[in-house]
Design an enzyme around this catalytic site. Structure first.
Site: not given
Length: 531
Positions: A121, A241, A287, A348, A372, A383
C-alpha cells in the site's frame, strides 16, 4: 444509594474495537474485565478496516525498512523510538492474532510451500500487509468478539456511553477510580468502579461532514481524558482517505488503498491520469499527497469527484482480491471490473490523541489509552497505511503486560458518589442538538478541511466557543442523551483540533495551510496542556 446502578470490575475497557478486545483477552485470564460498547459489540472503525496489518513477514523485508517508511510517511515528526518499538513488536502481535484463529490470505510458492499473501500500500517500500481479502477488519474483529463473548471473566455492556472519568482528586488528576456511564436501554447514568480504566474509543472523524467512519467515532475518549487533565498532541493531523465512494446511497463506503497497491489508477472525468503530475510515486504516494491532489483537481475542474480505475486488470483478479468491494458496488449498479468508480476524499483517521507512554499509560495513574484515541508518536504528520490496526495490537499487548504487573498493588475502589440528576429535567428541544450537530460538522469540513487558512481556523474557533456555551447550558439543565453526549465530546475535540492547527505555523503532512505553505526547519509535535 441504588446499588443496581453501581458496578465493580478490576479493569474497565471503554471501547470494543481491536485495541480494546485484544487487551481484554490478554487480561481476562487473570482479572475481571468489563467492556463498554457504545453500540453493538463489533460496531466500530476496526470492523470496517479493509486493507490489512503491516508487519515484516517476508525475508526480503526488514524492521528497519518498516521504520524508515513510517518515518518518511510521517513527514519528519514521528517519534522514532515509538516507531521502532511498534515495528519490532509487530510480528509477535500479529502471530498472537493468528493463534487466536484469525485467517489471513495465503498463497502457494513456486516450491510448493504455503506462505502469507502480502500486499503493498501507499508509502510502503515492500509488500508487508497481511490481509483477509478486502475485509481484514471484519475477520479480526469478529474473531476477537467471539472469543470475548465466550470468556467467563469478560463482562460485556452493549449500548453504554461513557460520560466522564472519576478521579480520586479531581483538582490534581491523581488517579483513576472509574467512570460514569449512560445506560441507553434504561436511560440512566450508572457508576462503574475500577482499579484500572483503558480508553479504546477510537478517533473523532465524525466531527467532519464527510467521513468513512461509523457514527460512533465521536472523539469520546479524547474529550473525557482532556476534561480529566490529560495532555493531547497532534490533533491538527486529520487524515482524509483519498478514495471514498461518491454515491448518494453509500456516503461512507471506503475503497481500500490496496486497490492502488494492486495497480488501480486515479483519473480525471476525461479519463486522464493526474497523480504523475503531483508525485513520482504516483498512486502509491502517501495519503496526504494523494488526498490533496484529488482535492486540487476537483476544485480546479469544478468537478464533483474523481475516478478510481482498476478495470484494466483481469476480472478474476479483481473479484478474488476485492470480493467485498466488488459485491457492494454491484448492488449500486457499478462494476469494478468494467468501469472507473467515482471517488472523493473523506475524513478517515485521527493521527493525534491522548499522550501515552510505551505502556499506553496517560498522565493519570492507572488510566490507559490505546488505539486511535491515543498519541504514541507512531504516525507523525501522516499515518502510513495499515499501521493503525498494528498500533492497536501492539499497545493492547503492552498495556495488558503493564496492567498485569501493577494491578496487584492497587486497592479495591470504595463506593463512589452517584450521578446527581435531581436538578435536571427532560428536554423538548432535541431539534437544537441536531441543528448544532450539523452546524459543527459543516463548518469543520469547510474551515478545518484538507486545505486551511488562519482566517478559516479563527472563524471555526469562534463558532466552536458559541456552541460550547450553548451545550454547557443545555447539559446543566437537561437529562443527557446519546446525541447530547456525542455533541459535547465532538465540540470539545473540534476545539482541540483547531487550537493545534493554529499553533502549527507551517504546512506538514496532513496539515496544509495557504498562509504557511512551506515546512518549518524546526518542527515537532503540537502538545496542548489542560489548564
Amino acid at each position: 444509594m441504588n446499588a443496581s446502578t453501581q458496578h465493580y470490575t478490576d479493569i474497565l475497557i471503554i471501547g470494543s474495537g481491536v485495541a480494546g478486545l485484544s487487551a481484554a483477552l490478554r487480561l481476562a485470564p487473570f482479572h475481571q474485565v468489563t467492556i463498554l460498547s457504545k453500540s453493538n459489540l463489533s460496531e466500530g472503525a476496526s470492523y470496517y478496516a479493509q486493507g490489512g496489518i503491516a508487519a515484516v513477514f517476508d525475508d526480503t523485508d526488514s524492521i528497519e525498512s518498516h521504520v524508515e517508511d513510517t518515518l518518511i510517511a510521517g513527514a519528519g515528526i514521528c517519534q522514532k523510538e515509538a516507531v521502532e518499538f511498534i515495528a519490532s513488536n509487530a510480528k509477535h502481535c500479529v502471530q498472537w492474532l493468528i493463534d487466536q484463529g484469525v485467517l489471513f490470505d495465503t498463497e502457494i510458492t513456486e516450491s510448493g510451500e504455503t506462505q502469507y499473501h502480502l500486499t503493498r500500500e501507499g508509502g510502503h517500500s515492500h509488500r508487508r500487509i497481511l490481509h483477509h481479502a478486502d475485509a481484514t477488519g471484519k475477520e479480526v474483529e469478529t474473531t476477537l468478539v467471539d472469543l470475548a463473548i465466550a470468556h467467563p471473566n469478560i463482562h460485556i455492556k452493549e449500548r453504554y456511553n461513557a460520560v466522564d472519568l472519576i478521579l480520586s482528586n479531581p483538582a490534581n488528576s491523581s488517579r483513576i477510580l472509574g467512570a460514569y456511564v449512560w445506560n441507553r436501554q434504561k436511560e440512566q447514568v450508572e457508576t462503574i468502579r475500577a482499579k484500572t480504566v483503558v480508553l479504546a474509543t477510537g478517533g473523532a472523524a465524525k466531527v467532519y461532514q464527510y467521513t468513512t467512519n461509523p457514527d460512533i467515532s465521536s472523539g469520546d475518549g479524547i474529550a473525557m481524558a482532556w476534561r480529566a487533565g490529560c495532555r493531547v498532541a497532534n490533533l491538527e493531523f486529520n487524515q482524509f482517505h483519498p478514495t471514498c465512494l461518491f454515491h448518494p446511497q453509500a456516503r461512507n463506503f471506503l475503497l481500500t488503498e490496496a486497490l492502488r497497491g494492486e495497480g488501480a489508477y486515479l483519473k480525471r472525468p476525461d479519463g486522464s491520469r493526474f497523480m504523475p503530475d503531483y508525485d513520482e510515486r504516483c498512486e502509491l504516494a502517501p495519503r496526504d499527497i494523494v488526498a490533496r491532489a484529488i482535492d486540487h483537481e476537483m476544485k480546479r475542474l469544478g468537478a464533483d469527484c474523481m475516478y478510481l480505475d482498476i478495470s484494466h486488470k483481469p476480472d478474476d483478479f479483481i473479484k478474488n482480491h476485492f470480493p467485498t468491494i466488488y459485491a457492494k458496488l454491484m448492488t449500486l449498479g457499478l462494476d469494478l471490473t468494467k468501469e472507473p468508480i467515482p471517488i472523493v476524499p473523506a475524513a478517515h483517521y485521527t493521527c493525534g490523541g491522548v499522550i501515552v507512554d510505551k505502556m499506553g499509560m496517560t498522565d493519570i495513574t492507572n488510566l490507559y489509552a490505546i488505539g486511535e484515541v491515543s498519541y504514541t508518536g507512531l504516525h507523525g504528520a501522516n499515518r502510513m497505511a495499515s499501521n493503525s490496526l498494528l498500533e492497536c495490537l501492539v499497545y493492547g499487548w503492552s498495556a495488558a503486560e503493564n496492567i498485569n504487573k501493577t494491578i496487584k498493588q492497587i486497592d479495591e475502589i470504595p463506593y463512589l458518589p452517584e450521578w446527581d440528576e435531581s436538578r435536571v429535567h427532560n428536554s423538548d428541544e432535541q431539534v437544537v442538538i441536531q441543528h448544532n450537530w450539523h452546524e459543527l460538522r459543516l463548518f469543520m469540513w469547510d474551515y478545518m478541511g484538507i486545505v486551511r487558512t488562519t482566517k478559516r481556523l479563527e472563524r471555526a474557533l469562534r463558532r466552536i466557543h458559541l456552541l460550547q456555551q450553548e451545550i454547557h447550558d443545555y447539559y446543566a439543565n437537561f437529562r443527557i442523551s446519546n446525541n447530547l453526549l456525542e455533541l459535547r465530546n465532538l465540540v470539545q475535540v473540534a476545539e482541540l483540533m483547531v487550537r493545534c492547527a493554529l499553533e502549527r505555523k507551517e504546512s506538514r503532512g496532513l496539515h496544509y495551510t495557504l498562509d504557511y505553505p512551506d515546512p518549518s526547519p524546526n518542527s515537532g509535535p503540537t502538545v496542548l496542556i489542560p489548564e
